[in-house]
Design a protein around this motif. Sequence first.
Motif, PDB file in Angstrom:
ATOM      1  N   ASN A 282       0.823  -1.208   0.000  1.00 51.89           N
ATOM      2  CA  ASN A 282       0.000   0.000   0.000  1.00 51.89           C
ATOM      3  C   ASN A 282       0.856   1.256   0.000  1.00 51.89           C
ATOM      4  O   ASN A 282       0.520   2.268  -0.627  1.00 51.89           O
ATOM      5  N   ALA A 283       1.978   1.204   0.732  1.00 48.88           N
ATOM      6  CA  ALA A 283       2.885   2.360   0.775  1.00 48.88           C
ATOM      7  C   ALA A 283       3.423   2.672  -0.612  1.00 48.88           C
ATOM      8  O   ALA A 283       3.449   3.836  -1.041  1.00 48.88           O
ATOM      9  N   LEU A 284       3.856   1.642  -1.340  1.00 48.88           N
ATOM     10  CA  LEU A 284       4.371   1.865  -2.697  1.00 48.88           C
ATOM     11  C   LEU A 284       3.260   2.345  -3.627  1.00 48.88           C
ATOM     12  O   LEU A 284       3.503   3.154  -4.533  1.00 48.88           O
ATOM     13  N   TRP A 285       2.047   1.860  -3.422  1.00 49.64           N
ATOM     14  CA  TRP A 285       0.927   2.335  -4.231  1.00 49.64           C
ATOM     15  C   TRP A 285       0.705   3.830  -4.005  1.00 49.64           C
ATOM     16  O   TRP A 285       0.444   4.591  -4.930  1.00 49.64           O
ATOM     17  N   SER A 286       0.835   4.266  -2.750  1.00 50.28           N
ATOM     18  CA  SER A 286       0.576   5.677  -2.427  1.00 50.28           C
ATOM     19  C   SER A 286       1.652   6.607  -2.953  1.00 50.28           C
ATOM     20  O   SER A 286       1.387   7.782  -3.222  1.00 50.28           O
ATOM     21  N   VAL A 287       2.881   6.111  -3.113  1.00 46.16           N
ATOM     22  CA  VAL A 287       3.972   6.986  -3.544  1.00 46.16           C
ATOM     23  C   VAL A 287       3.984   7.212  -5.047  1.00 46.16           C
ATOM     24  O   VAL A 287       4.660   8.121  -5.544  1.00 46.16           O
ATOM     25  N   LEU A 288       3.224   6.413  -5.803  1.00 49.85           N
ATOM     26  CA  LEU A 288       3.200   6.573  -7.254  1.00 49.85           C
ATOM     27  C   LEU A 288       2.584   7.915  -7.618  1.00 49.85           C
ATOM     28  O   LEU A 288       1.489   8.264  -7.171  1.00 49.85           O
ATOM     29  N   SER A 289       3.280   8.649  -8.441  1.00 47.66           N
ATOM     30  CA  SER A 289       2.800   9.976  -8.856  1.00 47.66           C
ATOM     31  C   SER A 289       1.473   9.884  -9.595  1.00 47.66           C
ATOM     32  O   SER A 289       0.630  10.782  -9.498  1.00 47.66           O
ATOM     33  N   THR A 290       1.267   8.803 -10.322  1.00 46.36           N
ATOM     34  CA  THR A 290       0.010   8.636 -11.054  1.00 46.36           C
ATOM     35  C   THR A 290      -1.176   8.416 -10.121  1.00 46.36           C
ATOM     36  O   THR A 290      -2.321   8.545 -10.524  1.00 46.36           O
ATOM     37  N   ASN A 291      -0.897   8.081  -8.857  1.00 45.07           N
ATOM     38  CA  ASN A 291      -1.964   7.903  -7.872  1.00 45.07           C
ATOM     39  C   ASN A 291      -2.153   9.135  -6.994  1.00 45.07           C
ATOM     40  O   ASN A 291      -3.288   9.508  -6.676  1.00 45.07           O
ATOM     41  N   ASN A 292      -1.054   9.748  -6.545  1.00 48.18           N
ATOM     42  CA  ASN A 292      -1.181  10.891  -5.635  1.00 48.18           C
ATOM     43  C   ASN A 292      -1.196  12.235  -6.350  1.00 48.18           C
ATOM     44  O   ASN A 292      -1.368  13.275  -5.710  1.00 48.18           O
ATOM     45  N   ARG A 293      -0.974  12.239  -7.683  1.00 47.63           N
ATOM     46  CA  ARG A 293      -1.035  13.459  -8.493  1.00 47.63           C
ATOM     47  C   ARG A 293      -0.023  14.508  -8.049  1.00 47.63           C
ATOM     48  O   ARG A 293      -0.231  15.704  -8.228  1.00 47.63           O
ATOM     49  N   GLN A 294       1.066  14.075  -7.455  1.00 55.36           N
ATOM     50  CA  GLN A 294       2.140  14.968  -7.053  1.00 55.36           C
ATOM     51  C   GLN A 294       3.349  14.771  -7.964  1.00 55.36           C
ATOM     52  O   GLN A 294       3.507  13.708  -8.582  1.00 55.36           O
ATOM     53  N   PRO A 295       4.206  15.807  -8.094  1.00 61.28           N
ATOM     54  CA  PRO A 295       5.432  15.628  -8.879  1.00 61.28           C
ATOM     55  C   PRO A 295       6.266  14.487  -8.310  1.00 61.28           C
ATOM     56  O   PRO A 295       6.273  14.242  -7.099  1.00 61.28           O
ATOM     57  N   ILE A 296       6.960  13.799  -9.192  1.00 61.31           N
ATOM     58  CA  ILE A 296       7.790  12.670  -8.751  1.00 61.31           C
ATOM     59  C   ILE A 296       8.939  13.178  -7.890  1.00 61.31           C
ATOM     60  O   ILE A 296       9.689  14.066  -8.289  1.00 61.31           O
ATOM     61  N   ASP A 297       9.028  12.623  -6.680  1.00 60.75           N
ATOM     62  CA  ASP A 297      10.121  12.932  -5.759  1.00 60.75           C
ATOM     63  C   ASP A 297      11.040  11.718  -5.755  1.00 60.75           C
ATOM     64  O   ASP A 297      10.763  10.699  -5.115  1.00 60.75           O
ATOM     65  N   ARG A 298      12.151  11.811  -6.454  1.00 63.75           N
ATOM     66  CA  ARG A 298      13.028  10.649  -6.638  1.00 63.75           C
ATOM     67  C   ARG A 298      13.550  10.125  -5.297  1.00 63.75           C
ATOM     68  O   ARG A 298      13.630   8.911  -5.082  1.00 63.75           O
ATOM     69  N   ALA A 299      13.903  11.041  -4.411  1.00 61.87           N
ATOM     70  CA  ALA A 299      14.427  10.606  -3.112  1.00 61.87           C
ATOM     71  C   ALA A 299      13.360   9.835  -2.331  1.00 61.87           C
ATOM     72  O   ALA A 299      13.645   8.806  -1.697  1.00 61.87           O
ATOM     73  N   ARG A 300      12.115  10.315  -2.383  1.00 57.34           N
ATOM     74  CA  ARG A 300      11.038   9.637  -1.666  1.00 57.34           C
ATOM     75  C   ARG A 300      10.746   8.285  -2.316  1.00 57.34           C
ATOM     76  O   ARG A 300      10.514   7.285  -1.602  1.00 57.34           O
ATOM     77  N   HIS A 301      10.743   8.217  -3.648  1.00 62.27           N
ATOM     78  CA  HIS A 301      10.562   6.937  -4.333  1.00 62.27           C
ATOM     79  C   HIS A 301      11.603   5.931  -3.863  1.00 62.27           C
ATOM     80  O   HIS A 301      11.281   4.785  -3.520  1.00 62.27           O
ATOM     81  N   GLN A 302      12.843   6.350  -3.856  1.00 58.08           N
ATOM     82  CA  GLN A 302      13.920   5.441  -3.466  1.00 58.08           C
ATOM     83  C   GLN A 302      13.780   5.015  -2.009  1.00 58.08           C
ATOM     84  O   GLN A 302      14.043   3.858  -1.667  1.00 58.08           O
ATOM     85  N   ARG A 303      13.367   5.927  -1.164  1.00 57.24           N
ATOM     86  CA  ARG A 303      13.191   5.614   0.259  1.00 57.24           C
ATOM     87  C   ARG A 303      12.101   4.574   0.448  1.00 57.24           C
ATOM     88  O   ARG A 303      12.268   3.602   1.205  1.00 57.24           O
ATOM     89  N   PHE A 304      10.978   4.761  -0.229  1.00 64.24           N
ATOM     90  CA  PHE A 304       9.880   3.800  -0.127  1.00 64.24           C
ATOM     91  C   PHE A 304      10.276   2.454  -0.716  1.00 64.24           C
ATOM     92  O   PHE A 304       9.957   1.393  -0.154  1.00 64.24           O
ATOM     93  N   LEU A 305      10.952   2.473  -1.855  1.00 65.66           N
ATOM     94  CA  LEU A 305      11.367   1.222  -2.491  1.00 65.66           C
ATOM     95  C   LEU A 305      12.306   0.433  -1.590  1.00 65.66           C
ATOM     96  O   LEU A 305      12.144  -0.783  -1.417  1.00 65.66           O
ATOM     97  N   LYS A 306      13.276   1.103  -1.020  1.00 66.14           N
ATOM     98  CA  LYS A 306      14.243   0.412  -0.167  1.00 66.14           C
ATOM     99  C   LYS A 306      13.558  -0.211   1.047  1.00 66.14           C
ATOM    100  O   LYS A 306      13.804  -1.382   1.394  1.00 66.14           O
ATOM    101  N   ALA A 307      12.673   0.552   1.694  1.00 64.04           N
ATOM    102  CA  ALA A 307      12.012   0.050   2.897  1.00 64.04           C
ATOM    103  C   ALA A 307      11.090  -1.126   2.579  1.00 64.04           C
ATOM    104  O   ALA A 307      11.109  -2.152   3.266  1.00 64.04           O
ATOM    105  N   ALA A 308      10.287  -0.993   1.518  1.00 65.93           N
ATOM    106  CA  ALA A 308       9.310  -2.044   1.199  1.00 65.93           C
ATOM    107  C   ALA A 308       9.995  -3.307   0.704  1.00 65.93           C
ATOM    108  O   ALA A 308       9.629  -4.425   1.100  1.00 65.93           O
ATOM    109  N   LEU A 309      10.987  -3.167  -0.169  1.00 64.88           N
ATOM    110  CA  LEU A 309      11.657  -4.343  -0.727  1.00 64.88           C
ATOM    111  C   LEU A 309      12.516  -5.049   0.312  1.00 64.88           C
ATOM    112  O   LEU A 309      12.727  -6.257   0.223  1.00 64.88           O
TER     113      LEU A 309
END
Length: 393
Positions: A282-309
Motif C-alpha cells: 500500500n505504501a508503494l501504491w501511495s507513492v506513485l505519482s500517477t496515484n497521488n497526483r504529485q510531482p515525482i520525488d526521486r528521493a522519496r521513491h527510493q526511500r519507499f522502495l528500499k524500505a518495502a523491498l
Amino acid sequence: MSRRLEAIRICKTVLEPLLLREGFTGTFPYYHRSGKACVEGVHVLVYAHPGVQVLLGSVPARPKLEARTAERDAKAYAYPCDPGARMHDLPVRFGIATAAEVRALPAKLATIVKALRTEGAKFWASHQADLDRQTLLREVADAVESGKSAQLSKALARLPHKQAQTILDQTNVKNWSARSTIARTYGLRPALLAFRPPWMLGAILATGAALVVQDGKATRQARAQALEVLAWVARHIQKVKDLAAQLAIITDHLLPKDVIAAMTLFDRILSRKDLRRPHYGNALWSVLSTNNRQPIDRARHQRFLKAALTAAPDDPSVQFNAACAYMELDDTKAAQAHLLLALKLGAPPQHARQEPLLRSLLTEPHVAKALGAPAKKPRGSRGYVSHRAPRRR
C-alpha cells in the motif's frame, strides 16, 4: 416445624429488632444501613442442616442504592452500581451449630455491628487509590470520547506523569477510523503533546495531522501544528509498542481517497520492518505519482522502495508496485525485473496488462512469456491496488 424453619423464625425474631435498633433497614434475610464511608450489609444464611451463618459486608458509599424495596436494596448491596466497587466480606462471619444457640446472637452481634462501620471505613480507605483511579479512567475516557481537551488536561493533571501516561496507553477509542472521530480526537493535541504518543491516540492524532497537511485550504498555523504532531509521533515510532501497526491500519483506511495523507504517514512508519506485508504494498501504491497526483520525488521513491523491498521482498503487491515506481524513475531494467518477480510470486497477469505504467514492458520477450497470453488493450486503474488485499481491520 422443621429445625430449619425453627431456625429462620428464631433468627428473624432475635436479629431483626436488634438490627433495626442499630439503624439497619430491610427484611429477613437482607439488611443494610448507609454511612459516610460505606454501606454495611447483613445477610443471614440458614441451612437445611441445623446451622446459621451471618455474613457482614460493606461497599463504598458512592453507589446510589435504590430504596424502593428491601429486596432491591439487598441486590444493590450485593452488586453495587459502581463496577469498581466490589463487595468486601469483612472477616466478622461466624456460624451457629444449632438453632437453639441463635438465642445467644444478640450479645455477639451487638459487638460486631458496632465494629462494622469502623472496619468498613478502614477497608475502603485503604482501597481509595483504586477507586480514584477507576474514576479518573472514566473521566479520561469521557473526555477523549467527547473531544474535550480542557477536561482531559484537568483529569491528567491530578495524576503523576507516569500514571497519567499509563491511563492514556490503556485508553481505547470507539469508531477510531471514522473521520468524525479523527477530527474530534485531533482537537485533544494540546493535552497530549506533553506525553509520549499512546498507541491508539497517537495514531489517530497523526492521521488527523496528515489530513490537515494535505488540505490545501489549511492555514499556515494549522499546517505548522499538524507538522508538530507528526514530528511528535515520528520520534516515538521505534519505541512505542503497537503505534506503527495501528498507524498503518488507519492509513490503509485513507486509501484510495486521501493518498497524500496516506503517503505522509507511510513515510513515518516504513522504517519499521515488522508491519504486515500488505502495508508495504500500500505504501508503494501511495507513492506513485500517477496515484497521488504529485510531482515525482526521486528521493522519496527510493526511500519507499528500499524500505518495502527490504521488509517484504516476497510479497507480489510490493514487487508489482516496485515495478511501477521504477517506471516512474525511468529505470526500465529494474522495472522489468520486479514485474517478472511479481508475476512469479502470483500477481494477477491482468493487472500487468491493464497497467498504463507498464505498457511499454508488455512487448519484452521475457514479460510476454511470463504473461503467457496475448496482451489485451490496457485499461483500468494505475498500479496494483494492493489496499484491497485482506488486512487487519
